[in-house]
Design an enzyme around this catalytic site. Structure first.
Site, PDB file in Angstrom:
ATOM      1  N   PHE A   1       9.650  -8.148   0.004  1.00  0.00           N
ATOM      2  CA  PHE A   1       8.912  -9.192  -0.723  1.00  0.00           C
ATOM      3  C   PHE A   1       8.977 -10.561  -0.057  1.00  0.00           C
ATOM      4  O   PHE A   1       8.836 -11.589  -0.720  1.00  0.00           O
ATOM      5  CB  PHE A   1       9.403  -9.295  -2.176  1.00  0.00           C
ATOM      6  CG  PHE A   1       9.489  -7.976  -2.897  1.00  0.00           C
ATOM      7  CD1 PHE A   1       8.355  -7.204  -3.075  1.00  0.00           C
ATOM      8  CD2 PHE A   1      10.692  -7.497  -3.380  1.00  0.00           C
ATOM      9  CE1 PHE A   1       8.421  -5.986  -3.738  1.00  0.00           C
ATOM     10  CE2 PHE A   1      10.765  -6.276  -4.033  1.00  0.00           C
ATOM     11  CZ  PHE A   1       9.631  -5.517  -4.220  1.00  0.00           C
TER      12      PHE A   1
ATOM     13  N   GLY B   1       8.193  -0.061   1.939  1.00  0.00           N
ATOM     14  CA  GLY B   1       8.094   0.751   0.736  1.00  0.00           C
ATOM     15  C   GLY B   1       6.676   0.728   0.213  1.00  0.00           C
ATOM     16  O   GLY B   1       6.335   1.383  -0.775  1.00  0.00           O
TER      17      GLY B   1
ATOM     18  N   ILE C   1     -10.197  -0.011   1.337  1.00  0.00           N
ATOM     19  CA  ILE C   1      -8.887   0.523   0.981  1.00  0.00           C
ATOM     20  C   ILE C   1      -8.590   1.716   1.895  1.00  0.00           C
ATOM     21  O   ILE C   1      -9.416   2.620   2.030  1.00  0.00           O
ATOM     22  CB  ILE C   1      -8.874   0.956  -0.500  1.00  0.00           C
ATOM     23  CG1 ILE C   1      -9.021  -0.267  -1.410  1.00  0.00           C
ATOM     24  CG2 ILE C   1      -7.608   1.749  -0.831  1.00  0.00           C
ATOM     25  CD1 ILE C   1      -7.882  -1.247  -1.358  1.00  0.00           C
TER      26      ILE C   1
ATOM     27  N   THR D   1      -1.478   4.676  -2.572  1.00  0.00           N
ATOM     28  CA  THR D   1      -0.458   3.641  -2.419  1.00  0.00           C
ATOM     29  C   THR D   1      -1.031   2.246  -2.664  1.00  0.00           C
ATOM     30  O   THR D   1      -0.303   1.341  -3.063  1.00  0.00           O
ATOM     31  CB  THR D   1       0.181   3.721  -1.016  1.00  0.00           C
ATOM     32  OG1 THR D   1      -0.856   3.804  -0.047  1.00  0.00           O
ATOM     33  CG2 THR D   1       1.083   4.932  -0.896  1.00  0.00           C
TER      34      THR D   1
ATOM     35  N   GLN E   1       0.492  -0.677  -5.027  1.00  0.00           N
ATOM     36  CA  GLN E   1       0.739  -2.043  -4.562  1.00  0.00           C
ATOM     37  C   GLN E   1       0.210  -3.067  -5.571  1.00  0.00           C
ATOM     38  O   GLN E   1       0.869  -4.051  -5.882  1.00  0.00           O
ATOM     39  CB  GLN E   1       0.090  -2.243  -3.186  1.00  0.00           C
ATOM     40  CG  GLN E   1       0.405  -3.567  -2.529  1.00  0.00           C
ATOM     41  CD  GLN E   1       1.845  -3.675  -2.041  1.00  0.00           C
ATOM     42  OE1 GLN E   1       2.563  -2.687  -1.975  1.00  0.00           O
ATOM     43  NE2 GLN E   1       2.267  -4.882  -1.725  1.00  0.00           N
TER      44      GLN E   1
ATOM     45  N   LYS F   1      -9.035  -5.935   4.556  1.00  0.00           N
ATOM     46  CA  LYS F   1      -8.807  -7.356   4.290  1.00  0.00           C
ATOM     47  C   LYS F   1      -7.337  -7.666   4.012  1.00  0.00           C
ATOM     48  O   LYS F   1      -6.865  -8.744   4.350  1.00  0.00           O
ATOM     49  CB  LYS F   1      -9.656  -7.816   3.104  1.00  0.00           C
ATOM     50  CG  LYS F   1     -11.147  -7.862   3.433  1.00  0.00           C
ATOM     51  CD  LYS F   1     -11.951  -8.506   2.325  1.00  0.00           C
ATOM     52  CE  LYS F   1     -13.397  -8.682   2.760  1.00  0.00           C
ATOM     53  NZ  LYS F   1     -14.222  -9.276   1.687  1.00  0.00           N
ATOM     54  N   GLY F   2      -6.631  -6.746   3.372  1.00  0.00           N
ATOM     55  CA  GLY F   2      -5.220  -7.012   3.066  1.00  0.00           C
ATOM     56  C   GLY F   2      -4.983  -7.030   1.569  1.00  0.00           C
ATOM     57  O   GLY F   2      -5.693  -7.705   0.824  1.00  0.00           O
TER      58      GLY F   2
ATOM     59  N   GLY G   1      -1.502  -6.859   0.190  1.00  0.00           N
ATOM     60  CA  GLY G   1      -0.064  -6.940  -0.087  1.00  0.00           C
ATOM     61  C   GLY G   1       0.297  -7.784  -1.284  1.00  0.00           C
ATOM     62  O   GLY G   1       1.180  -7.423  -2.053  1.00  0.00           O
ATOM     63  N   GLU G   2      -0.354  -8.919  -1.456  1.00  0.00           N
ATOM     64  CA  GLU G   2       0.172  -9.905  -2.394  1.00  0.00           C
ATOM     65  C   GLU G   2      -0.725 -10.229  -3.583  1.00  0.00           C
ATOM     66  O   GLU G   2      -0.270 -10.750  -4.584  1.00  0.00           O
ATOM     67  CB  GLU G   2       0.512 -11.184  -1.609  1.00  0.00           C
ATOM     68  CG  GLU G   2       1.644 -10.866  -0.661  1.00  0.00           C
ATOM     69  CD  GLU G   2       1.847 -11.862   0.457  1.00  0.00           C
ATOM     70  OE1 GLU G   2       2.584 -12.805   0.241  1.00  0.00           O
ATOM     71  OE2 GLU G   2       1.279 -11.673   1.547  1.00  0.00           O
TER      72      GLU G   2
HETATM   73 MO1  MOS Z   1       5.321 -11.968   2.318  1.00  0.00          MO
HETATM   74  S1  MOS Z   1       6.032 -13.285   0.911  1.00  0.00           S
HETATM   75  O1  MOS Z   1       4.194 -12.940   3.152  1.00  0.00           O
HETATM   76  O2  MOS Z   1       6.659 -11.646   3.314  1.00  0.00           O
END
Ligand code: MOS
Length: 710
Positions: A244, A471, A596, A601, A605, A667-668, A670-671
């Protein structure tokens, strides 16, 4: 093997279980702290108990006589290290990396010694017995909006202030004004797997087994810190149990382990405790954010002001840039934003999932909800009326902006049309019910990486890239993307990651890992296919091609478009006005995030990010004791996170959102699941109770104190 994917040569977009899933659930997968090592010694860090001062005396003699103890490292006997370098991507290191180089103590939880022993238990017992005397000085750990010394961050990437137009004039001319202060709690990453590293020297070569987000970045930091050739350090990270942002760079334990291994001439492992992670691995600063919005009666914005304050340490400047979302989300004639910081005697904060956007979206999207209420306009309609043509400050065109599609489809699935806009009127037994929504966005990046692809003689392929799988399922996504490029079934592709021997690759961060890595892998695959098309048989050692995107990625990164992903978050809550308890009943997130790779997964996320939104909205808040300057309850008893019983059914899905600017359309993701989630919940709490909760987390006592007649 005749599978659908092989028949079509298309592995992207087809759900696939994690390729290392079986290894993980059977325990065959080894994490950094459990890899067996001959002759391994164990280091245990000792952290300062005072928040400011100097180490006067460390009484090592009694501890050196304890069973199994090999050494006690501290500022009086440490190897000199160099932290005067600058990483091209991450900038200069925090002074905390200069382990045991001075007697100064700049915060509680600062590393003052490392006890090394034959076993981890012996090291721990000795570390807990080590007596450290301090010359203590008065400390200041209290963040407040009018704290002396508040200053604007100055830097090229995230400038402190951006202003256009006459704010005072536009606010004065606005028919409707929202002027509110929002606050978010100090957050800690708390990945399931604590940070762990093993360091071993062979002459002047340093070998490191680690749990990190980017082995090349850790290797570079260690090479610079120990004044070694870059190629003299090899770092490997195989499996990572969550990160994270907390494992995005080299930290105290890396340097301490390498230093001890050098001095003792044997491998040394350092594993952090949960409690030590609270001061040594970064965290998200609390924020205090002031927002002023001015609009005409139809809800069209005339004025936007967003000022956000965070804390940083006295040793390093890390700014939680909470106004970044405001800078690109809504336009107004007057548009002023500022990221402010103040230096306190606290540990250095750092990247934590959706840095900036997570707390910033809470303030901005709650303020938009308040504006909708004041204008008497539906909150989604208000956002549609304020869709900008171009980046409000940048003036750049958007590469795509499918936030409207997210709201429309989300509203349809969530049943938004049936919503009674009035607050505080729905009851179900003792519960007040409400629904809320918020927008989400996160910037897109692509960073240079290198990858190799080998065609093996048995008709399989091996991809090697120094990526990390935290993960998230990155290893599986890369397998699918490589299979797609090779036009073979994923079963014929093996992806090896996490080893600096594979070359430089982007750190798994900024939602840019998969996009950056796939870019490099596709380039290597294209060159390999070109070679194989000559028709020669694959020799026993295989055919290997290595490629990098060092030139192309830089160009894509600096183009002339606003490139972002988007989302719309929806939440339904129940609030018990008698106890102040808030329960989230359901959540829906719709996202516009490009292609995607692995729906299985990817959904996890998003759901993980939204779950953290619940945690941020209702639970997470580190408590600082101003008297001692340290955290109260730096553990899972004192620091609350959402548990299973707090998390309802969460639905996450995505709209069609092609990106012609990327070879695959990635595009991404993760967050962004974390962005806007807490705002949607807070807006639902208002809809349930009629009372605005502007401070996170929305604790029962805050609900009780704010709710009339409760
Ligand atoms: Mo993530 S908070 O950009 O490692």
């Amino acid at each position: 093997m005749s599978t659908a994917t092989e028949a079509h040569g298309k592995a992207i977009g087809v759900p696939h279980v994690r390729v290392e899933g079986r290894d993980k659930v059977t325990g065959a997968a080894r994490y950094a702290g459990e890899v067996p090592f001959p002759d391994l010694a164990h280091g245990w860090l000792v952290l300062s108990t005072v928040a400011r001062g100097r180490v006067r005396f460390i009484d090592t003699a009694p501890v050196l006589g304890m069973p199994g103890v090999l050494a006690v490292l501290h500022h009086g006997n440490a190897l000199p290290v160099d932290i005067s370098w600058v990483d091209p991507q991450l900038g200069p290191p925090d002074a905390t990396l200069g382990v045991f180089q001075q007697d100064l103590v700049p915060y509680a939880g600062w590393p003052v010694a490392l006890v090394v022993a034959e076993t981890s238990e012996q090291a721990r017992e000795a570390a807990e017995a080590l007596k450290v005397d301090y010359d203590q000085e008065a400390h200041d750990v209290a963040l407040s909006y009018d704290h002396p010394g508040v200053y604007p961050l100055v830097g090229p990437l995230r400038p402190a202030t951006e202003e256009k137009g006459d704010l005072a004039a536009e606010l004065a001319a606005s028919d409707v004004v929202v002027d509110a202060e929002y606050a978010t709690g100090q957050g800690h990453h708390n990945p399931m797997e604590p940070h762990a590293v093993t360091a071993r020297w062979e002459g002047d070569r340093l070998e490191v087994l680690d749990s990190n987000q980017g082995s090349p970045f850790v290797a570079n930091a260690l090479a610079q810190t120990f004044s070694l050739e870059p190629t003299a350090v090899r770092v490997r990270t195989e499996h990572v149990g969550g990160a994270f942002g907390s494992k995005s760079q080299a930290r105290t334990h890396h340097v301490a382990a390498a230093m001890a291994a050098r001095i003792l001439d044997r491998p040394v492992r350092v594993v952090l405790t949960r409690r030590q992670m609270f001061s040594l691995t970064g965290y998200r600063s609390a924020t205090i954010q002031r927002i002023r919005l001015g609009a005409n009666p139809e809800g069209k914005l005339r004025a936007v002001e967003h000022r956000s304050l965070c804390q940083t340490s006295t040793t390093y400047e890390y700014v939680e840039a909470s106004t970044m979302m405001t800078r690109m989300m809504y336009d107004a004639d007057a548009h002023h934003t500022a990221n402010l910081a103040v230096r306190l005697d606290v540990p250095t904060p750092g990247f934590m999932r959706a840095p900036g956007e997570a707390p910033g979206s809470f303030a901005l999207e709650c303020a938009m909800d308040e504006l909708a209420e004041k204008c008497g306009i539906d909150p989604i309609e208000l956002r549609l009326r304020n869709e900008p043509e171009r980046g409000p400050i940048s003036g750049r065109e958007y590469s795509a902006r499918n936030v409207v599609a997210c709201f429309r489809e989300g509203a349809r699935r969530f049943g938004w049309a049936e919503r009674d806009p009035r607050p505080g009127v729905r009851r179900e037994g003792r519960w007040l019910l409400g629904t809320g929504t918020a927008a989400a966005t996160y910037p897109m990046h692509v960073m240079p990486s290198s990858a190799s692809v080998t065609a093996n003689a048995d008709a399989t392929f091996t991809v090697r890239i120094a990526a990390s799988d935290l993960g998230t399922g990155a290893r599986t996504a890369l397998t699918l993307a490589a299979a797609d490029a090779l036009e073979v079934a994923p079963e014929r592709v093996r992806v090896e990651i996490g080893d600096t021997a594979f070359g430089f690759a982007m750190v798994a961060a900024a939602s840019a890992g998969t996009r950056s890595w796939v870019f490099a892998i596709r380039k290597a695959v294209a060159q390999l296919r070109e070679q194989l098309s000559q028709g020669a048989a694959v020799p026993p050692e295989g055919v290997t091609v290595m490629a990098n995107t060092f030139a192309e990625a830089g160009a894509l990164h600096h183009d002339d478009k606003e490139r972002h992903t988007y989302g719309a978050q929806f939440a339904e809550v129940a609030v018990d006005p008698a106890t102040g308890e808030v329960r989230v009943r359901r959540m829906l997130g719709m996202f516009a995030v490009g292609q995607i790779i692995n729906p299985l997964t990817a959904r996890s996320q998003f759901i993980g990010g939204m779950t953290w939104g619940i945690s941020m909205a209702l639970h997470e808040e580190a408590a600082l004791d101003e008297a001692t300057g340290s955290l109260v309850g730096a553990d899972f008893a004192g620091y609350h996170i959402s548990a299973h019983a707090d998390v309802p059914a969460i639905e996450a899905d995505w709209v069609d959102d092609p990106d012609p600017g990327d070879p695959v359309g990635i595009k991404g993701i993760g967050e962004i699941g974390n962005v806007g989630a807490a705002a949607a919940i807070a807006n639902a709490v208002w809809h349930a109770t009629g009372v605005r909760q502007r401070q996170l987390p929305i604790r029962p006592d805050r609900v009780l104190l704010a709710t009339p007649g409760a």
